[in-house]
Design a protein around this motif. Sequence first.
Motif, PDB file in Angstrom:
ATOM      1  N   GLY A   5       0.894  -1.145  -0.106  1.00 33.52           N
ATOM      2  CA  GLY A   5       0.067   0.012   0.228  1.00 33.52           C
ATOM      3  C   GLY A   5       0.782   1.351  -0.132  1.00 33.52           C
ATOM      4  O   GLY A   5       0.438   2.336  -0.665  1.00 33.52           O
ATOM      5  N   GLU A   6       1.859   1.365   0.827  1.00 29.39           N
ATOM      6  CA  GLU A   6       2.828   2.447   0.665  1.00 29.39           C
ATOM      7  C   GLU A   6       3.470   2.717  -0.613  1.00 29.39           C
ATOM      8  O   GLU A   6       3.688   3.886  -1.088  1.00 29.39           O
ATOM      9  CB  GLU A   6       3.871   2.219   1.893  1.00 29.39           C
ATOM     10  N   THR A   7       3.789   1.533  -1.405  1.00 26.76           N
ATOM     11  CA  THR A   7       4.217   1.691  -2.594  1.00 26.76           C
ATOM     12  C   THR A   7       3.335   2.215  -3.518  1.00 26.76           C
ATOM     13  O   THR A   7       3.851   3.099  -4.104  1.00 26.76           O
ATOM     14  CB  THR A   7       4.688   0.365  -3.171  1.00 26.76           C
ATOM     15  N   ILE A   8       2.155   1.811  -3.298  1.00 23.88           N
ATOM     16  CA  ILE A   8       1.152   2.436  -4.427  1.00 23.88           C
ATOM     17  C   ILE A   8       0.935   3.734  -4.109  1.00 23.88           C
ATOM     18  O   ILE A   8       0.916   4.527  -5.076  1.00 23.88           O
ATOM     19  CB  ILE A   8      -0.174   1.613  -4.167  1.00 23.88           C
ATOM     20  N   SER A  31      11.184  -6.723 -12.176  1.00 22.41           N
ATOM     21  CA  SER A  31      10.798  -5.786 -13.104  1.00 22.41           C
ATOM     22  C   SER A  31       9.233  -6.242 -13.399  1.00 22.41           C
ATOM     23  O   SER A  31       8.418  -5.206 -13.535  1.00 22.41           O
ATOM     24  CB  SER A  31      11.573  -5.871 -14.507  1.00 22.41           C
ATOM     25  N   LEU A  32       8.972  -7.488 -13.236  1.00 22.75           N
ATOM     26  CA  LEU A  32       7.489  -7.932 -13.161  1.00 22.75           C
ATOM     27  C   LEU A  32       6.780  -7.145 -12.258  1.00 22.75           C
ATOM     28  O   LEU A  32       5.520  -6.776 -12.497  1.00 22.75           O
ATOM     29  CB  LEU A  32       7.214  -9.187 -13.293  1.00 22.75           C
ATOM     30  N   CYS A  33       7.239  -7.176 -11.086  1.00 21.21           N
ATOM     31  CA  CYS A  33       6.664  -6.680  -9.877  1.00 21.21           C
ATOM     32  C   CYS A  33       6.257  -5.221  -9.981  1.00 21.21           C
ATOM     33  O   CYS A  33       5.407  -4.491  -9.833  1.00 21.21           O
ATOM     34  CB  CYS A  33       7.609  -6.767  -8.371  1.00 21.21           C
ATOM     35  N   VAL A  34       7.349  -4.364 -10.739  1.00 21.49           N
ATOM     36  CA  VAL A  34       7.417  -2.919 -10.812  1.00 21.49           C
ATOM     37  C   VAL A  34       6.282  -2.595 -11.947  1.00 21.49           C
ATOM     38  O   VAL A  34       5.431  -1.701 -11.683  1.00 21.49           O
ATOM     39  CB  VAL A  34       8.528  -2.477 -11.081  1.00 21.49           C
ATOM     40  N   LEU A  35       6.402  -3.505 -12.792  1.00 25.35           N
ATOM     41  CA  LEU A  35       5.481  -3.448 -14.022  1.00 25.35           C
ATOM     42  C   LEU A  35       3.822  -3.557 -13.599  1.00 25.35           C
ATOM     43  O   LEU A  35       2.985  -2.803 -13.631  1.00 25.35           O
ATOM     44  CB  LEU A  35       5.665  -4.300 -14.976  1.00 25.35           C
ATOM     45  N   ALA A 123      10.807   3.982 -13.978  1.00 21.55           N
ATOM     46  CA  ALA A 123      10.721   3.009 -12.954  1.00 21.55           C
ATOM     47  C   ALA A 123      11.406   1.964 -13.199  1.00 21.55           C
ATOM     48  O   ALA A 123      11.693   1.495 -14.130  1.00 21.55           O
ATOM     49  CB  ALA A 123       9.445   2.650 -12.843  1.00 21.55           C
ATOM     50  N   HIS A 124      12.222   1.749 -12.028  1.00 18.38           N
ATOM     51  CA  HIS A 124      13.494   0.882 -12.134  1.00 18.38           C
ATOM     52  C   HIS A 124      13.237  -0.284 -11.101  1.00 18.38           C
ATOM     53  O   HIS A 124      12.715   0.112  -9.988  1.00 18.38           O
ATOM     54  CB  HIS A 124      14.827   1.302 -12.026  1.00 18.38           C
ATOM     55  N   GLY A 125      13.327  -1.694 -11.221  1.00 16.26           N
ATOM     56  CA  GLY A 125      13.239  -2.453 -10.139  1.00 16.26           C
ATOM     57  C   GLY A 125      14.348  -2.684  -9.215  1.00 16.26           C
ATOM     58  O   GLY A 125      14.389  -3.717  -8.532  1.00 16.26           O
ATOM     59  N   TRP A 144      19.659  11.891  -9.703  1.00 12.68           N
ATOM     60  CA  TRP A 144      18.826  11.576 -10.804  1.00 12.68           C
ATOM     61  C   TRP A 144      17.307  11.512 -10.468  1.00 12.68           C
ATOM     62  O   TRP A 144      16.690  10.567 -10.091  1.00 12.68           O
ATOM     63  CB  TRP A 144      19.046  10.333 -11.607  1.00 12.68           C
ATOM     64  N   THR A 145      16.691  12.463 -10.265  1.00 17.57           N
ATOM     65  CA  THR A 145      15.236  12.575  -9.755  1.00 17.57           C
ATOM     66  C   THR A 145      14.294  12.176 -10.607  1.00 17.57           C
ATOM     67  O   THR A 145      13.170  11.933 -10.355  1.00 17.57           O
ATOM     68  CB  THR A 145      14.991  14.081  -9.299  1.00 17.57           C
ATOM     69  N   ASP A 146      14.778  11.761 -12.069  1.00 17.70           N
ATOM     70  CA  ASP A 146      13.770  11.371 -13.059  1.00 17.70           C
ATOM     71  C   ASP A 146      13.602   9.818 -13.124  1.00 17.70           C
ATOM     72  O   ASP A 146      12.730   9.431 -13.588  1.00 17.70           O
ATOM     73  CB  ASP A 146      14.023  11.691 -14.340  1.00 17.70           C
ATOM     74  N   ILE A 147      14.563   9.210 -12.189  1.00 22.02           N
ATOM     75  CA  ILE A 147      14.363   7.734 -12.104  1.00 22.02           C
ATOM     76  C   ILE A 147      14.016   7.356 -10.713  1.00 22.02           C
ATOM     77  O   ILE A 147      14.430   7.850  -9.626  1.00 22.02           O
ATOM     78  CB  ILE A 147      15.770   7.266 -12.272  1.00 22.02           C
ATOM     79  N   ILE A 148      13.087   6.741 -10.715  1.00 21.03           N
ATOM     80  CA  ILE A 148      12.401   6.163  -9.391  1.00 21.03           C
ATOM     81  C   ILE A 148      12.339   4.789  -9.121  1.00 21.03           C
ATOM     82  O   ILE A 148      12.324   4.073 -10.058  1.00 21.03           O
ATOM     83  CB  ILE A 148      11.012   6.757  -9.374  1.00 21.03           C
ATOM     84  N   TYR A 149      12.530   4.271  -7.773  1.00 18.39           N
ATOM     85  CA  TYR A 149      12.595   3.027  -7.467  1.00 18.39           C
ATOM     86  C   TYR A 149      11.568   2.649  -6.613  1.00 18.39           C
ATOM     87  O   TYR A 149      11.765   2.612  -5.182  1.00 18.39           O
ATOM     88  CB  TYR A 149      13.967   2.726  -6.731  1.00 18.39           C
ATOM     89  N   PRO A 150      10.291   2.195  -7.069  1.00 14.77           N
ATOM     90  CA  PRO A 150       9.218   1.739  -6.279  1.00 14.77           C
ATOM     91  C   PRO A 150       9.278   0.800  -5.214  1.00 14.77           C
ATOM     92  O   PRO A 150       8.883   0.803  -4.026  1.00 14.77           O
ATOM     93  CB  PRO A 150       8.274   1.269  -7.161  1.00 14.77           C
TER      94      PRO A 150
END
Length: 242
Positions: A5-8, A31-35, A123-125, A144-150
């Motif tokens: 929930g926090e990640t969403i 990567s499947l999880c992030v997708l 988004a990167h895993g 690199w603020t344009d790259i996020i790591y969920p």
Amino acid sequence: MNLWGETIDYLKGYAEKTDKIAVGFSGGKDSLCVLDLCSRVFKTIYCYNMEFCGGFKVDRDQMEYGKQRYGVKVIHYPHFAFITALKNGIYCNETEETEKLPDWTLRDVYDLVRQDFNVDYIAHGAKTADGLWRRKMFNATKTWTDIIYPIKTWTKPAVMAYMRMQKIPMPHMSVGHTTGATGRTKNGTGIDLTDPSIWYLHDNHPEDYKKLLRWFPYAHAAVCRRDWYGAKAYNDCLDADT
């Protein structure tokens, strides 16, 4: 609130700024999880992949499930490490042509992805739990603020639990395959010039291994070292280096 929930909620913060995102996709569990997470938040998702030697069948096959389930296309880019290896003669001869190759960095890949897809974020895993090398990467790219790591703070069990909950099959290359005589395993996805990757292709995917050797003919030395030194001796050498 639970980790998922926090990640969403984290992703929703970005979705308030834009309805589209690019996802680094290898077909592996992270990567499947992030997708899957991004598919719950963003209206439009683009996927990209960095590959060696113009791509291997085993990698392309690995991505097929995600492409079918989420209806995404994957655009492929040369891996920055692939270009670096050619330029520096890693497992190959330096030539006039390879010396003239332009420098190609991870930042170059990200910039091209953002340009090609016209997105603000990628988004990167990657996870902190991946190891020291990953934590070094986070530190080196912290601006690199344009790259996020969920799933940066997730653990491997958390990722696997999420996949079970969402009924996402575990990718075959993420299970851990033995790499022949040493009994070592290759975990994760993506082929590079590390010993486990070379062994994995040699032992399991001979056609892809032949393709690797067309670009890096001396990569077979990794297999020879493994076989000549024997399983126990070579494992001891590897353990001593880590």
